[in-house]
Design an enzyme around this catalytic site. Structure first.
Site, PDB file in Angstrom:
ATOM      1  N   CYS A  52       7.188  11.154 -30.706  1.00 20.87           N
ATOM      2  CA  CYS A  52       6.025  10.694 -31.647  1.00 20.87           C
ATOM      3  C   CYS A  52       5.614   9.357 -30.739  1.00 20.87           C
ATOM      4  CB  CYS A  52       6.255  10.208 -32.975  1.00 20.87           C
ATOM      5  SG  CYS A  52       4.774   9.399 -33.720  1.00 20.87           S
ATOM      6  N   ASP A 106       3.924  18.628 -31.545  1.00 19.05           N
ATOM      7  CA  ASP A 106       4.778  17.384 -31.640  1.00 19.05           C
ATOM      8  C   ASP A 106       5.116  17.257 -29.982  1.00 19.05           C
ATOM      9  OD1 ASP A 106       6.246  15.257 -32.067  1.00 19.05           O
ATOM     10  OD2 ASP A 106       7.541  16.601 -33.570  1.00 19.05           O
ATOM     11  N   HIS A 157      13.753  18.842 -38.899  1.00 19.52           N
ATOM     12  CA  HIS A 157      13.077  18.504 -37.688  1.00 19.52           C
ATOM     13  C   HIS A 157      13.793  17.440 -37.135  1.00 19.52           C
ATOM     14  CE1 HIS A 157       8.950  17.821 -36.079  1.00 19.52           C
ATOM     15  NE2 HIS A 157       9.496  16.696 -35.740  1.00 19.52           N
TER      16      HIS A 157
HETATM   17  P1  HMG Z   1      -7.148   4.485 -38.988  1.00 17.78           P
HETATM   18  O1  HMG Z   1      -6.289   4.369 -37.764  1.00 17.78           O
HETATM   19  O2  HMG Z   1      -6.870   3.818 -40.161  1.00 17.78           O
HETATM   20  O3  HMG Z   1      -8.749   3.994 -38.578  1.00 17.78           O
HETATM   21  O4  HMG Z   1      -7.264   5.871 -38.996  1.00 17.78           O
HETATM   22  P2  HMG Z   1      -9.915   4.730 -38.624  1.00 17.78           P
HETATM   23  O5  HMG Z   1      -9.864   5.223 -40.216  1.00 17.78           O
HETATM   24  O6  HMG Z   1     -10.811   3.544 -38.637  1.00 17.78           O
HETATM   25  O7  HMG Z   1     -10.335   5.724 -37.522  1.00 17.78           O
HETATM   26  C1  HMG Z   1     -10.121   5.404 -36.382  1.00 17.78           C
HETATM   27  C2  HMG Z   1     -11.141   6.182 -35.531  1.00 17.78           C
HETATM   28  O8  HMG Z   1     -10.826   7.806 -35.748  1.00 17.78           O
HETATM   29  C3  HMG Z   1     -12.500   6.317 -36.040  1.00 17.78           C
HETATM   30  O9  HMG Z   1     -13.357   6.585 -34.939  1.00 17.78           O
HETATM   31  C4  HMG Z   1     -12.505   7.423 -37.096  1.00 17.78           C
HETATM   32  O10 HMG Z   1     -13.861   7.856 -37.197  1.00 17.78           O
HETATM   33  C5  HMG Z   1     -11.755   8.445 -36.571  1.00 17.78           C
HETATM   34  P3  HMG Z   1     -14.112   5.330 -34.294  1.00 17.78           P
HETATM   35  O11 HMG Z   1     -14.990   4.602 -35.167  1.00 17.78           O
HETATM   36  O12 HMG Z   1     -13.090   4.569 -33.677  1.00 17.78           O
HETATM   37  O13 HMG Z   1     -15.230   5.894 -33.297  1.00 17.78           O
HETATM   38  N1  HMG Z   1     -11.022   9.556 -37.055  1.00 17.78           N
HETATM   39  C6  HMG Z   1     -11.097  10.894 -36.860  1.00 17.78           C
HETATM   40  N2  HMG Z   1     -11.677  11.455 -35.706  1.00 17.78           N
HETATM   41  C7  HMG Z   1     -11.451  12.799 -35.775  1.00 17.78           C
HETATM   42  N3  HMG Z   1     -10.507  13.547 -36.860  1.00 17.78           N
HETATM   43  C8  HMG Z   1      -9.991  12.684 -37.865  1.00 17.78           C
HETATM   44  C9  HMG Z   1     -10.167  11.384 -37.786  1.00 17.78           C
HETATM   45  N4  HMG Z   1     -10.006  10.391 -38.686  1.00 17.78           N
HETATM   46  C10 HMG Z   1     -10.316   9.283 -38.316  1.00 17.78           C
HETATM   47  N5  HMG Z   1      -9.276  13.496 -38.432  1.00 17.78           N
HETATM   48  C11 HMG Z   1      -5.861   7.861 -38.964  1.00 17.78           C
HETATM   49  C12 HMG Z   1      -6.083   6.811 -39.894  1.00 17.78           C
HETATM   50  C13 HMG Z   1      -4.643   8.584 -39.816  1.00 17.78           C
HETATM   51  C14 HMG Z   1      -6.934   8.936 -38.921  1.00 17.78           C
HETATM   52  C15 HMG Z   1      -5.246   7.497 -37.471  1.00 17.78           C
HETATM   53  O14 HMG Z   1      -4.289   6.443 -37.575  1.00 17.78           O
HETATM   54  C16 HMG Z   1      -4.358   8.754 -37.028  1.00 17.78           C
HETATM   55  O15 HMG Z   1      -5.168   9.620 -36.704  1.00 17.78           O
HETATM   56  N6  HMG Z   1      -3.254   8.616 -36.765  1.00 17.78           N
HETATM   57  C17 HMG Z   1      -2.588   9.793 -36.234  1.00 17.78           C
HETATM   58  C18 HMG Z   1      -1.220   9.369 -35.447  1.00 17.78           C
HETATM   59  C19 HMG Z   1      -0.331  10.667 -35.181  1.00 17.78           C
HETATM   60  O16 HMG Z   1      -0.949  11.643 -34.914  1.00 17.78           O
HETATM   61  N7  HMG Z   1       0.918  10.708 -34.969  1.00 17.78           N
HETATM   62  C20 HMG Z   1       1.739  11.565 -34.512  1.00 17.78           C
HETATM   63  C21 HMG Z   1       1.684  12.703 -35.507  1.00 17.78           C
HETATM   64  S1  HMG Z   1       3.092  12.311 -36.817  1.00 17.78           S
HETATM   65  C22 HMG Z   1       4.642  12.760 -35.944  1.00 17.78           C
HETATM   66  O17 HMG Z   1       4.864  13.084 -34.681  1.00 17.78           O
HETATM   67  C23 HMG Z   1       5.981  12.880 -36.796  1.00 17.78           C
HETATM   68  C24 HMG Z   1       6.295  14.463 -37.166  1.00 17.78           C
HETATM   69  O18 HMG Z   1       6.581  14.995 -35.969  1.00 17.78           O
HETATM   70  C25 HMG Z   1       7.579  14.353 -37.855  1.00 17.78           C
HETATM   71  C26 HMG Z   1       8.892  13.677 -37.288  1.00 17.78           C
HETATM   72  O19 HMG Z   1       9.096  13.708 -36.001  1.00 17.78           O
HETATM   73  O20 HMG Z   1       9.457  12.852 -37.985  1.00 17.78           O
HETATM   74  C27 HMG Z   1       5.305  14.817 -37.809  1.00 17.78           C
HETATM   75 MG    MG Z   2       8.422  15.007 -34.613  1.00 14.42          MG
END
Ligand code: HMG
Ligand code: MG
Length: 306
Positions: A241, A17, A208
Site C-alpha cells: 500500500c 493491491d 490478508h
Molecule cells: P480526499 O483525499 O479526501 O480528497 O479523497 P478529495 O475528496 O478532495 O478528492 C481528491 C481528488 O480525487 C479530487 O479531484 C476528487 O474529485 C477526486 P481533484 O479536485 O483533485 O481533481 N476523487 C475521485 N476521482 C475518481 N474516483 C473517485 C474519486 N474520489 C475523489 N472515487 C479518497 C478521499 C478516499 C477518494 C482518496 O483519499 C483516495 O482515493 N484514497 C485511496 C487510497 C488508496 O487507494 N489506498 C490503497 C488501498 S487500501 C490498501 O491497500 C489496504 C488493503 O490492501 C488491506 C491491507 O493490506 O491492509 C485494502
Molecule cells: Mg493489502
C-alpha cells in the site's frame, strides 16, 4: 488434514493491491491479460482494480478500461475497491457486481490513506453500502493494520473487533483482516482471529497478510487451524500500500497454493498456470517474481534474471 478446512477460497488481489504500488507504469493490455490468465488458472475471485482517486493511485487510473477489456469467466468474481459514492458510480457503470470497501483499525493510517478517521470512514462506507445493496451488489470489507500500524505501532484487538463488526453491520458479507505491513506472527494472528470470530463468526472472516517479515505463510496456517477458509494473496508476491511505508507484497499466491495443495486442501487453482502467470507479470514489470515458486520456475527456464 485433520482440523483444517477441506477447501480454501483464495482471493487474488494482485491486479489491485499488487499493481497499485508499482512504480513502473504497466499498460492496460497487460493488466487485462493478467486478469484473464488468473481466471483461466481457476482463481474464484480476482480483485481487478480500484475506483479511488486517480491522483492518489495513478497506477489504477484505467479502471474502466480494464473492466471493459477482460473476459468475464462465469463463476468468477471480479470485485473492485471503492472509497466513496463517486467510486461506486464508476464501478456500477463498469458492470461491477461486487465491491470492496476499506477502513483501518488505526486513526492515523486512515487519515493518510483516505483522509478520514475511523468513524468518518465508516459513515462514508454506509453511504456506499446502502445504494450498493439496493443494486444487488455484494460487498466485501477490509480492515487494515489489524496487527500493527506503520504510524501508531500497536493496534488494540478490541478496535479491530469493533470495526469488523461495524463493517458487517453496514452490509458486508465478509471482512478481510489486513496485516498491512506484515508485523504479525502466528500466535498473535490466531489470538486476533479468535477474538474477531467470537463477535462476527468464523465464516465471515478472510485473512490478508503482507509478507514483509516472511511471516505470511505461517500466519495463514495458524488461521486455517482455527477455522479460517478464505485467504487473500497476490500473484508473484506483487504489491503493498503506497500509504504504508515499508509494506511489501502480499503473500504470493503461488506459494500459498503450493502449501494448500501439499496439505491436501482444495482450491480449484491450476498451480502451473498460476506460476506462468506470475512469470508473465514479472516480465511485464521487468523484475524477478517475489514468489519462491516463480523464482524456481525462472531458474529452471534458464532465466536467472528477468
Ligand atoms: P480526499 O483525499 O479526501 O480528497 O479523497 P478529495 O475528496 O478532495 O478528492 C481528491 C481528488 O480525487 C479530487 O479531484 C476528487 O474529485 C477526486 P481533484 O479536485 O483533485 O481533481 N476523487 C475521485 N476521482 C475518481 N474516483 C473517485 C474519486 N474520489 C475523489 N472515487 C479518497 C478521499 C478516499 C477518494 C482518496 O483519499 C483516495 O482515493 N484514497 C485511496 C487510497 C488508496 O487507494 N489506498 C490503497 C488501498 S487500501 C490498501 O491497500 C489496504 C488493503 O490492501 C488491506 C491491507 O493490506 O491492509 C485494502
Ligand atoms: Mg493489502
Amino acid at each position: 488434514m485433520k482440523g483444517l478446512p477441506e477447501r480454501v477460497r483464495v482471493v487474488e488481489v494482485g491486479p489491485r493491491d499488487g499493481l497499485q504500488s508499482e512504480s513502473k507504469a504497466i499498460d492496460t493490455a497487460a493488466k487485462i491479460e493478467l486478469i484473464n490468465r488468473l481466471s483461466s488458472a481457476g482463481l474464484p475471485a480476482i480483485e481487478a482494480t480500484s475506483f479511488v482517486s486517480p491522483r492518489r493511485i495513478p497506477q489504477l487510473a484505467d479502471a474502466e478500461e480494464v473492466l471493459a477489456g477482460i473476459d468475464r469467466r462465469p463463476g468468477t468474481d471480479y470485485p473492485a475497491l471503492v472509497p466513496n459514492l463517486r467510486g461506486l458510480e464508476r464501478a456500477l457503470s463498469s458492470g461491477v457486481r461486487e465491491i470492496a470497501v476499506f477502513t483501518a483499525a488505526s486513526e492515523t493510517f486512515n487519515r493518510k490513506n483516505i483522509n478520514a478517521g475511523i468513524d468518518e470512514s465508516l459513515e462514508r462506507i454506509r453511504q456506499i453500502t446502502g445504494p450498493a445493496l439496493d443494486a444487488d451488489i455484494r460487498i466485501r470489507g477490509y480492515v487494515s493494520c489489524v496487527l500493527g500500524c506503520p504510524y501508531e505501532g500497536r493496534v488494540r484487538s478490541d478496535v479491530v473487533v469493533e470495526v469488523a463488526h461495524r463493517l458487517l453491520d453496514a452490509g458486508c458479507y465478509e471482512v478481510s483482516l489486513g496485516d498491512t505491513i506484515g508485523l504479525g506472527t502466528p500466535g498473535e494472528a490466531r489470538a486476533l482471529i479468535d477474538s474477531v470470530a467470537a463477535k462476527i463468526g468464523m465464516n465471515r472472516i478472510a485473512v490478508h497478510f503482507h509478507d514483509t517479515r516472511g511471516q505470511a505463510l505461517a500466519n495463514v496456517l495458524a488461521c486455517l487451524q482455527v477455522g479460517v477458509a478464505t485467504v487473500d494473496a497476490s500473484v508473484a508476491g506483487l504489491g503493498g500500500c503506497p500509504y504504508a511505508q515499508g509494506a511489501t507484497g502480499n503473500l504470493a499466491t503461488e506459494d500459498l497454493i503450493y502449501m494448500l495443495h501439499g496439505m491436501g486442501l482444495e482450491t480449484g487453482v491450476d498451480l502451473d498456470a498460476l506460476v506462468e502467470t506470475g512469470l508473465f507479470i514479472s516480465r511485464a514489470l521487468g523484475r524477478r517474481p517475489a514468489s519462491r515458486l516463480g523464482q524456481i520456475a525462472a531458474l529452471a527456464a534458464g532465466q536467472d534474471t528477468i
